[in-house]
Design a protein around this motif. Structure first.
Motif, short mmCIF file in Angstrom:
data_model
loop_
_atom_site.label_atom_id
_atom_site.label_comp_id
_atom_site.label_asym_id
_atom_site.label_seq_id
_atom_site.Cartn_x
_atom_site.Cartn_y
_atom_site.Cartn_z
N GLN A 1 -5.17 6.99 -2.44
CA GLN A 1 -5.64 7.73 -1.50
C GLN A 1 -4.92 7.83 -0.25
N VAL A 2 -4.00 7.05 -0.02
CA VAL A 2 -2.84 7.36 1.21
C VAL A 2 -2.72 9.20 1.15
N TRP A 3 -2.40 9.59 0.13
CA TRP A 3 -2.24 10.98 0.12
C TRP A 3 -3.43 11.64 -0.25
N TRP A 4 -3.91 11.34 -1.85
CA TRP A 4 -4.88 12.41 -2.47
C TRP A 4 -6.34 11.77 -2.78
N SER A 5 -7.02 12.97 -2.96
CA SER A 5 -8.54 12.32 -3.16
C SER A 5 -8.40 11.43 -4.48
N ALA A 6 -9.54 10.79 -4.66
CA ALA A 6 -10.01 10.10 -5.85
C ALA A 6 -10.98 11.05 -6.94
N ASP A 7 -10.84 12.12 -7.01
CA ASP A 7 -11.89 13.14 -7.26
C ASP A 7 -11.17 13.43 -8.81
N MET A 8 -11.92 13.01 -9.90
CA MET A 8 -11.61 13.13 -11.16
C MET A 8 -11.76 14.65 -11.70
N PHE A 9 -12.70 15.26 -11.01
CA PHE A 9 -12.79 16.74 -11.45
C PHE A 9 -11.34 17.52 -10.95
N TRP B 1 -6.03 -0.92 -2.79
CA TRP B 1 -5.84 -1.75 -1.47
C TRP B 1 -5.25 -0.70 -0.36
N GLN B 2 -4.83 0.46 -0.75
CA GLN B 2 -4.37 1.52 0.10
C GLN B 2 -5.40 2.43 0.73
N THR B 3 -6.69 2.35 0.04
CA THR B 3 -7.69 3.36 0.63
C THR B 3 -7.96 3.30 2.17
N VAL B 4 -7.88 1.97 2.64
CA VAL B 4 -8.10 1.85 4.02
C VAL B 4 -7.26 2.66 4.96
N ILE B 5 -5.84 3.02 4.47
CA ILE B 5 -5.33 4.17 5.54
C ILE B 5 -5.36 5.71 4.80
N ARG B 6 -6.43 5.77 4.27
CA ARG B 6 -6.76 7.26 3.63
C ARG B 6 -6.22 8.32 4.35
N GLY B 7 -5.28 9.15 3.74
CA GLY B 7 -5.02 10.39 4.21
C GLY B 7 -3.96 10.33 5.13
N LEU B 8 -3.40 9.05 5.40
CA LEU B 8 -2.29 9.22 6.61
C LEU B 8 -1.04 9.66 5.75
N GLY B 9 -0.70 9.52 4.71
CA GLY B 9 0.55 10.04 4.14
C GLY B 9 0.32 11.35 3.15
N ALA B 10 -0.48 12.32 3.91
CA ALA B 10 -0.80 13.68 2.99
C ALA B 10 0.74 14.34 3.09
N GLU B 11 1.66 13.93 3.89
CA GLU B 11 2.56 15.06 3.86
C GLU B 11 4.00 14.42 3.22
N TRP B 12 3.54 13.16 2.79
CA TRP B 12 4.55 12.43 2.17
C TRP B 12 5.29 12.75 0.92
N THR B 13 6.62 12.12 0.80
CA THR B 13 7.30 12.13 -0.64
C THR B 13 7.21 10.78 -1.23
N ILE B 14 7.73 10.32 -2.41
CA ILE B 14 7.78 9.22 -2.77
C ILE B 14 8.83 8.25 -1.85
N ALA B 15 9.97 9.19 -1.39
CA ALA B 15 10.74 8.28 -0.41
C ALA B 15 10.17 7.83 0.78
N ASN B 16 9.25 8.72 1.28
CA ASN B 16 8.46 8.44 2.54
C ASN B 16 7.64 6.99 2.24
N TYR B 17 6.96 7.23 1.08
CA TYR B 17 6.10 5.92 0.71
C TYR B 17 6.94 4.73 0.62
N PHE B 18 7.78 4.64 -0.04
CA PHE B 18 8.51 3.46 -0.21
C PHE B 18 9.04 2.87 1.16
N SER B 19 9.52 3.79 1.95
CA SER B 19 10.04 3.56 3.18
C SER B 19 8.88 2.90 4.29
#
Ligand SMILES: [Zn+2]
Length: 497
Positions: A340-348, A108-126
């Motif tokens: 995917q708010v942070w990372w790729s969905a690339d299994m390689f 459900w978060q893929t629509v804001i892909r890449g927005l949180g590349a600088e986040w920590t888990i604390a940023n994510y929850f916030s």
């Protein structure tokens, strides 16, 4: 005629084996690069590929064929006979592998892909948990899931578990399910709602209704399970989520849980499950970086499995990826991409991150004792298995998926090995893990149906997913507001609390 798609008759000549019975068959229609002829029901044979079966009884076969008819792999070997009307995919210069499986993805978060590349888990929850989750509408879940599935199929990930923790009511759940179903890929909807304890929503009637109305068969491309994190804390008495676990057992639904995350649900969760009889072999524990060895032993003895999301754990700070330790306890492992708010969905990338993290910590531990690691512990074969058979096993689908084995469902990925990144081909598994990337994924088959070929997704599914996802991103941006939208992309300076 494309380089890779040949009519059966032509391929019989090309393969030089005189394998295919009929030439100029009435069933044969002209095939071009633009319109590959993969009509439903038409058998497909992959010819002359390096076949990494992932099946320890078969191993890796050079210059070999795989015959698919219906939904099933029928044969694996050299110079296979194929029906006269079979579509032929030229596997020369390519590696054929089992479809990869991602066991933990918050689609459900893929629509804001890449927005949180600088986040920590604390940023994510916030941001997401405390402020934004309510902004998603059912159509946003639908669009995000459709896009996430297109991304998965394009990347050779033929099965994905959607860890869907924002299903506010039946309408949301149905929209999430429909996004998975409409993608044409194979998925598991892990029904969740992280904003209330599981015993409140699991037994509300919505899950039972969705199972009844949309998931009455377990023999369909998209299936159902449950996702929650549990509510019990050491200072709280009792086991309030018991009704949710009883529901799962009664309805034959597996459960996936975030577990062993720093400062939250460390060993206590496992102890509670063991004490109450729900340390089940069908449970998947995600992350598990901050557990003690006694918890790992409990998981091992119960037959449960662990999903490692190394890019997530390393970046967000849930705890160090524990792959080597988990492996040492002989706990089945699968890999996942998380969000995917942070990372790729690339299994390689997931395979690489898993090895990088594990070898890195082994070296550091040895150096701390003034020693040197002479031979590595975790190997490329291990992470390749985690990304394929390990994922299928984690979903309870290991008998049907996870390797290229006659009788199993045909979820197959053809990876080009004739590219600048991949030649010369010396060791397929080594090079799949450390050299291949999504760009090398040429052909993807799910359940016997070709979904991608010649490096392009077939059909107009992605165009639709893109249109809907961009509209949803615009909606969410409006609801979030320009200020927060910008602030969230640039969290404050480095801070340790
Ligand atoms: Zn997660």
């Amino acid at each position: 005629m494309s380089r890779r798609t040949l009519l059966g008759a032509a391929a019989g000549v090309a393969a030089g084996a005189g394998i295919l019975a009929a030439t100029g068959s009435a069933h044969a229609e002209p095939v071009t690069a633009r319109t590959p002829d993969f009509a439903r029901g038409r058998p497909v044979v992959f010819r002359n590929a390096t076949v990494v079966t992932g099946d320890p009884r078969i191993g890796t076969l050079p210059d070999s064929d795989v015959l698919v008819s219906g939904q099933t792999v029928r044969a694996v070997g050299r110079n296979l006979s194929a029906p006269h009307n079979a579509a032929v995919i030229d596997g020369r210069g390519s590696i054929l592998i089992p479809g990869m499986v991602d066991t933990h993805r918050h689609m459900w978060q893929t629509v804001i892909r890449g927005l949180g590349a600088e986040w920590t888990i604390a940023n994510y929850f916030s941001w997401i948990y405390q402020q934004w989750a309510n902004f998603w509408r059912p159509e946003d879940l639908y669009a995000s899931n459709l896009l996430s599935m297109a991304e998965a199929i394009n990347a050779g990930v033929t099965t994905s578990l959607d860890w869907s923790q924002d299903l506010k009511n039946y309408e949301y759940a149905e929209a999430a399910a429909q996004g998975l179903i409409d993608s044409g890929g194979r998925a598991r909807l892990a029904y969740g709602y992280s904003f209330a304890p599981p015993h409140e929503w699991v037994t509300s009637g919505d899950v039972a209704r969705l199972q009844r109305e949309r998931f009455s068969s377990t023999n369909q491309l998209v299936t159902l399970q449950l996702a929650w994190d549990g509510t019990g804390l050491p200072e709280e008495p009792g086991f309030p989520e018991r009704p949710a676990w009883e529901f799962a057992r009664e309805h034959d639904l597996r459960v996936t849980l975030h577990s062993g995350v720093r400062n939250w649900k460390e060993d206590h969760q496992l102890q509670m499950l063991r004490d109450n009889g729900f340390l089940l072999p069908t449970n998947t524990y995600v992350h598990c970086g901050t557990m003690s060895d006694s918890s790992y032993r409990m998981i091992a003895e119960s037959g449960g499995n662990v999903s490692i999301a190394a890019e997530s754990e390393l970046n967000a700070g849930q705890g160090y990826p524990p792959t080597g330790r988990i492996h040492g306890h002989h706990i089945p492992i699968s890999l996942s991409s998380d969000t995917q708010v942070w990372w790729s969905a690339d299994m390689f990338a997931a395979m690489r991150a898993t090895l990088n993290a594990d070898r890195g910590i082994d070296h550091l531990r040895a150096h701390a004792e003034d020693k040197t690691v002479v031979n590595n512990n975790l190997r490329t074969e291990d992470v390749f298995r985690f990304a394929t058979q390990g994922g299928a096993d984690a979903l309870g689908l290991g008998g049907r998926l996870g390797s290229i084995t006659p009788g199993k469902r045909a979820d197959l990925v053809l990876v080009r090995a004739d590219t600048p990144s991949m030649v010369p081909l010396i060791n397929p598994v080594h090079q799949l893990v450390f050299h291949a990337q999504r760009g090398e994924v040429d052909t993807v088959m799910v359940d016997g149906r070709v979904m991608k070929h010649g490096g392009r997704l077939l059909g107009d599914g992605f165009a639709r997913a893109r249109r809907l996802a961009e509209a949803s991103a615009n909606h969410l941006r409006e609801r979030i507001g320009e200020r927060q939208w910008a602030d969230a992309q640039n969290p404050g300076p480095y801070q340790v609390d």
